[in-house]
Design a protein around this motif. Structure first.
Motif, PDB file in Angstrom:
ATOM      1  N   ILE A 100       0.814  -1.558  -0.271  1.00  0.00           N
ATOM      2  CA  ILE A 100       0.047   0.098  -0.188  1.00  0.00           C
ATOM      3  C   ILE A 100       1.005   1.222   0.375  1.00  0.00           C
ATOM      4  CG2 ILE A 100      -1.801   1.160   1.267  1.00  0.00           C
ATOM      5  CD1 ILE A 100      -2.931  -1.135  -0.531  1.00  0.00           C
ATOM      6  N   LEU A 101       1.687   1.679   1.061  1.00  0.00           N
ATOM      7  CA  LEU A 101       3.034   2.534   1.000  1.00  0.00           C
ATOM      8  C   LEU A 101       3.506   3.078  -0.740  1.00  0.00           C
ATOM      9  CD1 LEU A 101       4.120   2.678   4.357  1.00  0.00           C
ATOM     10  CD2 LEU A 101       2.550   3.728   3.629  1.00  0.00           C
ATOM     11  N   LEU A 102       3.571   1.645  -0.866  1.00  0.00           N
ATOM     12  CA  LEU A 102       5.427   1.881  -2.238  1.00  0.00           C
ATOM     13  C   LEU A 102       4.125   2.575  -2.984  1.00  0.00           C
ATOM     14  CD1 LEU A 102       7.550   1.774  -4.242  1.00  0.00           C
ATOM     15  CD2 LEU A 102       6.814  -0.305  -3.771  1.00  0.00           C
ATOM     16  N   ALA A 103       3.307   2.108  -3.279  1.00  0.00           N
ATOM     17  CA  ALA A 103       1.895   2.590  -4.283  1.00  0.00           C
ATOM     18  C   ALA A 103       1.556   3.603  -4.321  1.00  0.00           C
ATOM     19  CB  ALA A 103       0.633   1.549  -4.416  1.00  0.00           C
ATOM     20  N   PHE A 104       1.601   4.551  -2.768  1.00  0.00           N
ATOM     21  CA  PHE A 104       0.957   6.097  -2.332  1.00  0.00           C
ATOM     22  C   PHE A 104       2.928   6.729  -3.430  1.00  0.00           C
ATOM     23  CE2 PHE A 104      -2.906   5.099  -1.375  1.00  0.00           C
ATOM     24  CZ  PHE A 104      -4.236   5.642  -0.977  1.00  0.00           C
ATOM     25  N   VAL A 105       2.998   5.860  -2.335  1.00  0.00           N
ATOM     26  CA  VAL A 105       4.805   7.051  -3.003  1.00  0.00           C
ATOM     27  C   VAL A 105       4.455   6.757  -4.043  1.00  0.00           C
ATOM     28  CG1 VAL A 105       6.924   6.684  -2.542  1.00  0.00           C
ATOM     29  CG2 VAL A 105       5.522   6.178  -0.512  1.00  0.00           C
ATOM     30  N   LEU A 106       4.482   6.040  -4.688  1.00  0.00           N
ATOM     31  CA  LEU A 106       3.951   5.856  -6.459  1.00  0.00           C
ATOM     32  C   LEU A 106       3.413   6.887  -6.744  1.00  0.00           C
ATOM     33  CD1 LEU A 106       5.189   2.874  -7.686  1.00  0.00           C
ATOM     34  CD2 LEU A 106       6.883   4.440  -7.357  1.00  0.00           C
ATOM     35  N   ARG A 107       1.729   6.891  -6.328  1.00  0.00           N
ATOM     36  CA  ARG A 107       0.839   8.201  -6.785  1.00  0.00           C
ATOM     37  C   ARG A 107       2.123   9.470  -6.325  1.00  0.00           C
ATOM     38  NH1 ARG A 107      -2.543   3.911  -4.893  1.00  0.00           N
ATOM     39  NH2 ARG A 107      -2.967   2.630  -6.873  1.00  0.00           N
ATOM     40  N   GLU A 108       2.273   9.890  -5.455  1.00  0.00           N
ATOM     41  CA  GLU A 108       2.440  11.247  -4.823  1.00  0.00           C
ATOM     42  C   GLU A 108       3.802  11.691  -5.787  1.00  0.00           C
ATOM     43  OE1 GLU A 108       3.566  13.354  -0.753  1.00  0.00           O
ATOM     44  OE2 GLU A 108       4.942  11.747  -0.687  1.00  0.00           O
ATOM     45  N   GLY A 109       4.703  10.968  -6.252  1.00  0.00           N
ATOM     46  CA  GLY A 109       5.890  10.388  -7.042  1.00  0.00           C
ATOM     47  C   GLY A 109       5.254  11.556  -8.740  1.00  0.00           C
ATOM     48  N   ALA A 110       3.827  10.936  -8.508  1.00  0.00           N
ATOM     49  CA  ALA A 110       3.203  11.623  -9.870  1.00  0.00           C
ATOM     50  C   ALA A 110       3.158  13.260  -9.794  1.00  0.00           C
ATOM     51  CB  ALA A 110       2.351  10.641 -10.092  1.00  0.00           C
ATOM     52  N   ALA A 111       2.223  13.683  -8.989  1.00  0.00           N
ATOM     53  CA  ALA A 111       2.343  15.239  -8.114  1.00  0.00           C
ATOM     54  C   ALA A 111       3.321  15.698  -7.865  1.00  0.00           C
ATOM     55  CB  ALA A 111       1.250  15.231  -7.009  1.00  0.00           C
ATOM     56  N   LEU A 112       4.249  15.422  -7.395  1.00  0.00           N
ATOM     57  CA  LEU A 112       5.869  15.722  -7.746  1.00  0.00           C
ATOM     58  C   LEU A 112       6.292  16.009  -9.286  1.00  0.00           C
ATOM     59  CD1 LEU A 112       7.997  13.906  -5.124  1.00  0.00           C
ATOM     60  CD2 LEU A 112       7.321  16.650  -4.623  1.00  0.00           C
ATOM     61  N   VAL A 113       6.109  15.064  -9.845  1.00  0.00           N
ATOM     62  CA  VAL A 113       6.637  15.607 -11.267  1.00  0.00           C
ATOM     63  C   VAL A 113       5.762  16.844 -11.694  1.00  0.00           C
ATOM     64  CG1 VAL A 113       5.983  14.833 -13.577  1.00  0.00           C
ATOM     65  CG2 VAL A 113       7.426  13.020 -11.929  1.00  0.00           C
ATOM     66  N   GLY A 114       4.112  16.177 -11.221  1.00  0.00           N
ATOM     67  CA  GLY A 114       3.792  17.513 -12.028  1.00  0.00           C
ATOM     68  C   GLY A 114       3.675  19.048 -11.209  1.00  0.00           C
ATOM     69  N   LEU A 115       4.113  19.144 -10.181  1.00  0.00           N
ATOM     70  CA  LEU A 115       5.441  20.045  -9.699  1.00  0.00           C
ATOM     71  C   LEU A 115       6.298  20.335  -9.782  1.00  0.00           C
ATOM     72  CD1 LEU A 115       5.066  23.014  -6.993  1.00  0.00           C
ATOM     73  CD2 LEU A 115       6.030  20.726  -5.867  1.00  0.00           C
ATOM     74  N   MET A 116       7.253  20.303 -10.460  1.00  0.00           N
ATOM     75  CA  MET A 116       8.413  19.900 -10.687  1.00  0.00           C
ATOM     76  C   MET A 116       8.093  20.477 -12.510  1.00  0.00           C
ATOM     77  SD  MET A 116      10.943  16.981 -10.068  1.00  0.00           S
ATOM     78  CE  MET A 116      10.541  16.137 -10.707  1.00  0.00           C
ATOM     79  N   THR A 117       7.498  19.852 -13.145  1.00  0.00           N
ATOM     80  CA  THR A 117       6.806  21.102 -14.861  1.00  0.00           C
ATOM     81  C   THR A 117       6.113  22.271 -14.521  1.00  0.00           C
ATOM     82  OG1 THR A 117       6.777  18.310 -14.651  1.00  0.00           O
ATOM     83  CG2 THR A 117       5.937  19.573 -16.600  1.00  0.00           C
ATOM     84  N   THR A 118       6.412  22.174 -13.751  1.00  0.00           N
ATOM     85  CA  THR A 118       5.308  23.669 -13.216  1.00  0.00           C
ATOM     86  C   THR A 118       6.274  24.640 -12.414  1.00  0.00           C
ATOM     87  OG1 THR A 118       2.850  23.609 -11.982  1.00  0.00           O
ATOM     88  CG2 THR A 118       3.530  25.005 -11.462  1.00  0.00           C
ATOM     89  N   LEU A 119       7.306  24.112 -12.181  1.00  0.00           N
ATOM     90  CA  LEU A 119       8.300  24.866 -11.730  1.00  0.00           C
ATOM     91  C   LEU A 119       8.719  25.455 -13.250  1.00  0.00           C
ATOM     92  CD1 LEU A 119       9.508  23.252  -8.439  1.00  0.00           C
ATOM     93  CD2 LEU A 119       7.933  25.924  -9.235  1.00  0.00           C
ATOM     94  N   VAL A 120       9.555  24.211 -14.096  1.00  0.00           N
ATOM     95  CA  VAL A 120       9.864  24.607 -15.148  1.00  0.00           C
ATOM     96  C   VAL A 120       8.984  25.977 -16.059  1.00  0.00           C
ATOM     97  CG1 VAL A 120      11.024  23.217 -17.180  1.00  0.00           C
ATOM     98  CG2 VAL A 120      11.672  22.612 -14.855  1.00  0.00           C
ATOM     99  N   THR A 121       7.749  25.343 -16.752  1.00  0.00           N
ATOM    100  CA  THR A 121       7.270  25.637 -17.264  1.00  0.00           C
ATOM    101  C   THR A 121       6.160  26.901 -17.062  1.00  0.00           C
ATOM    102  OG1 THR A 121       4.745  24.191 -16.693  1.00  0.00           O
ATOM    103  CG2 THR A 121       6.524  23.389 -18.114  1.00  0.00           C
ATOM    104  N   GLY A 122       5.916  27.716 -15.729  1.00  0.00           N
ATOM    105  CA  GLY A 122       5.480  28.308 -15.048  1.00  0.00           C
ATOM    106  C   GLY A 122       4.431  28.396 -15.325  1.00  0.00           C
ATOM    107  N   GLU A 123       3.571  27.198 -15.420  1.00  0.00           N
ATOM    108  CA  GLU A 123       1.991  26.946 -16.118  1.00  0.00           C
ATOM    109  C   GLU A 123       1.485  25.736 -14.491  1.00  0.00           C
ATOM    110  OE1 GLU A 123       1.306  25.721 -20.187  1.00  0.00           O
ATOM    111  OE2 GLU A 123       2.737  27.626 -20.598  1.00  0.00           O
TER     112      GLU A 123
END
Length: 153
Positions: A100-123
């Motif tokens: 369960i925890l590993l699956a949730f870590v991977l899902r949170e990783g997707a949100a972190l990738v979204g934040l990184m993409t936002t920081l790079v693109t400004g959107e």
């Protein structure tokens, strides 16, 4: 209440608290994305001109993480160790918790990738999309008490 029921209830409470923490963490990432793009600390894109390509690339990576999470969870649950020789349910419960925890870590990783993409693109849209998808996936993969009740302990 038997010892088995007590262990199951304790495990279920623990997983609910930790999973709620993951949801709150992803929600906080959305606030950070808003703060950096539209809030008082708004900044421009770190790589202007590349925003569309990087946005779609980051989103694709985030979606891969979201798709891999349930597969990893299922694989870990399939190779669950049997209860100990003395009937101790700890190995089965630990395996369930890790899955369960590993699956949730991977899902949170997707949100972190979204934040990184936002920081790079400004959107902020990229973080909003991936964080929303991560939260939906988290609620979809939320630990259920029935799953623990049917564990072979």
């Amino acid at each position: 209440m038997t010892e088995r029921q007590e262990k199951l209830a304790e495990q279920y409470r623990f997983l609910n608290v930790v999973c709620l923490g993951f949801v709150l963490s992803v929600s906080f990432l959305v606030v950070v994305a808003w703060f950096v793009t539209d809030g008082p600390a708004a900044m421009g894109a770190l790589m202007p001109g590349q925003s569309t390509l990087l946005g779609f690339g980051g989103t694709a990576l985030g979606l891969v993480l979201l798709l891999v999470a349930p597969v990893v969870q299922r694989r870990l649950l399939e190779r669950s160790d049997p209860p100990g020789a003395d009937g101790d349910p700890t190995p089965v419960l630990e395996n369930y918790r890790i899955a369960i925890l590993l699956a949730f870590v991977l899902r949170e990783g997707a949100a972190l990738v979204g934040l990184m993409t936002t920081l790079v693109t400004g959107e902020a849209l990229w973080c909003y999309l991936l964080s929303g998808a991560a939260i939906v996936a988290m609620f979809w993969g939320w630990p259920r008490q029935d799953d623990l009740v049917h564990t072979p302990i």
